[in-house]
Scaffold this motif. Structure first.
Motif, PDB file in Angstrom:
ATOM      1  N   TRP A   7      -0.301 -30.164 -12.493  1.00  0.00           N
ATOM      2  CA  TRP A   7       0.499 -31.137 -11.753  1.00  0.00           C
ATOM      3  C   TRP A   7       1.997 -30.892 -11.847  1.00  0.00           C
ATOM      4  O   TRP A   7       2.703 -31.037 -10.834  1.00  0.00           O
ATOM      5  N   ILE A  10       2.650 -28.131  -9.363  1.00  0.00           N
ATOM      6  CA  ILE A  10       2.548 -28.632  -7.994  1.00  0.00           C
ATOM      7  C   ILE A  10       3.802 -29.421  -7.618  1.00  0.00           C
ATOM      8  O   ILE A  10       4.347 -29.264  -6.522  1.00  0.00           O
ATOM      9  N   LEU A  11       4.261 -30.253  -8.534  1.00  0.00           N
ATOM     10  CA  LEU A  11       5.457 -31.050  -8.263  1.00  0.00           C
ATOM     11  C   LEU A  11       6.677 -30.165  -8.045  1.00  0.00           C
ATOM     12  O   LEU A  11       7.465 -30.387  -7.111  1.00  0.00           O
ATOM     13  N   LEU A  14       6.351 -28.457  -4.642  1.00  0.00           N
ATOM     14  CA  LEU A  14       6.542 -29.421  -3.556  1.00  0.00           C
ATOM     15  C   LEU A  14       8.016 -29.758  -3.375  1.00  0.00           C
ATOM     16  O   LEU A  14       8.527 -29.799  -2.251  1.00  0.00           O
ATOM     17  N   LEU A  15       8.703 -30.002  -4.479  1.00  0.00           N
ATOM     18  CA  LEU A  15      10.132 -30.303  -4.407  1.00  0.00           C
ATOM     19  C   LEU A  15      10.908 -29.143  -3.794  1.00  0.00           C
ATOM     20  O   LEU A  15      11.825 -29.346  -2.985  1.00  0.00           O
ATOM     21  N   THR A  17       9.775 -26.586  -1.702  1.00  0.00           N
ATOM     22  CA  THR A  17       9.514 -26.317  -0.286  1.00  0.00           C
ATOM     23  C   THR A  17       9.994 -27.463   0.600  1.00  0.00           C
ATOM     24  O   THR A  17      10.454 -27.225   1.727  1.00  0.00           O
ATOM     25  N   CYS A  18       9.906 -28.691   0.111  1.00  0.00           N
ATOM     26  CA  CYS A  18      10.421 -29.812   0.904  1.00  0.00           C
ATOM     27  C   CYS A  18      11.942 -29.750   1.025  1.00  0.00           C
ATOM     28  O   CYS A  18      12.509 -30.062   2.075  1.00  0.00           O
ATOM     29  N   TRP A 242      10.992 -22.819  -8.000  1.00  0.00           N
ATOM     30  CA  TRP A 242      10.035 -21.929  -7.344  1.00  0.00           C
ATOM     31  C   TRP A 242       9.520 -20.871  -8.325  1.00  0.00           C
ATOM     32  O   TRP A 242       8.308 -20.666  -8.439  1.00  0.00           O
ATOM     33  N   PHE A 257       2.247 -23.352  -0.711  1.00  0.00           N
ATOM     34  CA  PHE A 257       3.210 -24.441  -0.594  1.00  0.00           C
ATOM     35  C   PHE A 257       4.294 -24.139   0.425  1.00  0.00           C
ATOM     36  O   PHE A 257       5.060 -25.035   0.796  1.00  0.00           O
ATOM     37  N   PHE A 260       4.748 -26.413   3.452  1.00  0.00           N
ATOM     38  CA  PHE A 260       5.479 -27.674   3.469  1.00  0.00           C
ATOM     39  C   PHE A 260       6.895 -27.510   4.018  1.00  0.00           C
ATOM     40  O   PHE A 260       7.569 -28.514   4.282  1.00  0.00           O
ATOM     41  N   SER A 264       8.113 -30.544   6.349  1.00  0.00           N
ATOM     42  CA  SER A 264       9.279 -31.372   6.033  1.00  0.00           C
ATOM     43  C   SER A 264      10.354 -31.243   7.098  1.00  0.00           C
ATOM     44  O   SER A 264      11.038 -32.222   7.440  1.00  0.00           O
TER      45      SER A 264
END
Length: 313
Positions: A7, A10-11, A14-15, A17-18, A242, A257, A260, A264
């Motif tokens: 997790w 993943i976080l 996500l942060l 690529t967004c 990354w 990822f 995303f 976004s």
């Protein structure tokens, strides 16, 4: 990897690529008051300085040795930071941010083609079909389904600058393989230094030739929050997040990822009131579907190879 450690990875991804997906919508309005060259220079001076400071704190003074590879570092830094950003932001000045985000999502596919060209490693038929599907999606995005209008007005050429920039970034990323004895932080920080020097040389040369002009201080103050976003979340933090996320989750999982980025970008575009056509959404969907399908295919091939190896029994 345990479920608990998945997790955080993943976080982080996500942060990253967004934030990358938001980079182009944030930068687009800035280009109405500033040219792409000075914007890139102002962004990367503090970004590279921040990365170098982190490198010094983490790895110490010895990490600043070039190990006899100075020319290669200059070349890769110029390719990854100067060429990528100058091409991308010049393209962004004349096209939609969402187009750039979709094109950036094809980087895994571009990497496969470059590896084929330079190393002779021909991808499988399924991968080639996935690449063709992804590029068809990009073509649908940048033409909007109206090929004659796109080529007639020359708009597609600005999107091709994005594609050229993405190719430069892929080459820069693949170049890291020749620095396998360096940490990702060291490679990124040192090459960002030389990339920033190249950006400065190009920009100041254009200023001296009266092709571009340095912005007024009031303009910089007005855009302080936009620059803060381009420097911190999409620059320093994104690179560190990354690299850490990829190391924790693995490249096969981590590369997914990248999907995303267009998600976004399209979301921000809708919030900003941009008109998103059905052709653009369909094209973006094709790119993401091709990337996911090829990822699943690669996974199955690796699993099959492991199951059929003598040591598996």
């Amino acid at each position: 990897m345990t479920q608990r450690s998945i997790w955080p990875a993943i976080l982080l991804l996500l942060l990253t690529t967004c934030s990358w997906g938001g980079m182009f919508p944030v930068a687009k309005p800035m280009l109405e008051s500033m040219d792409p060259f000075t914007l890139t220079l102002i962004r990367f001076v503090p970004t590279s300085a921040g990365l170098l400071l982190i490198l010094f704190c983490v790895e110490g003074r010895q990490a600043f040795r070039f190990d006899g590879r100075l020319l290669r570092l200059i070349f890769l830094g110029t390719l990854g930071f100067a060429c990528f950003n100058l091409l991308a932001f010049n393209g962004l000045q004349n096209t939609k941010p969402e187009h750039g985000a979709v094109i950036m999502a094809t980087q895994p596919m571009i990497a496969v083609l470059i590896t084929w060209i330079y190393r002779g490693l021909r991808p499988g038929t399924f991968t080639l079909a996935s690449i063709g599907t992804a590029f068809a999606g990009v073509f649908l995005v940048i033409t909007g389904g109206d090929i004659e209008r796109a080529f007639g007005g020359g708009k597609v050429l600005w999107d091709l600058l994005f594609f050229a920039g993405a190719t430069c970034w892929v080459c820069y990323t693949l170049g890291a393989q020749s620095f396998h004895d360096w940490s990702p932080l060291r490679y990124t920080a040192i090459t960002s230094l030389f990339g920033t020097c190249s950006i400065a040389a190009i920009t100041l040369g254009l200023v001296a030739a009266d092709q571009v002009s340095l912005p007024e201080w009031s303009t910089l103050v007005e855009m302080r929050w936009q620059f803060a976003y381009l420097i911190l979340p999409t620059g320093i933090m994104a690179v560190l997040f990354w690299n850490t996320g990829i190391k924790m989750l693995g490249p096969i999982n981590g590369v997914l990822f990248i999907n995303f980025v267009p998600v976004s970008a399209f979301t921000i575009g809708i919030i900003q009131g941009h008109s998103i056509t059905a052709a653009e959404v369909t094209g973006a969907g094709l790119v993401m579907a091709a990337l996911i399908a090829n990822n699943l295919y690669v996974r199955s091939r690796i699993r099959h190879s492991l199951d059929s190896s003598p040591t598996a029994n």
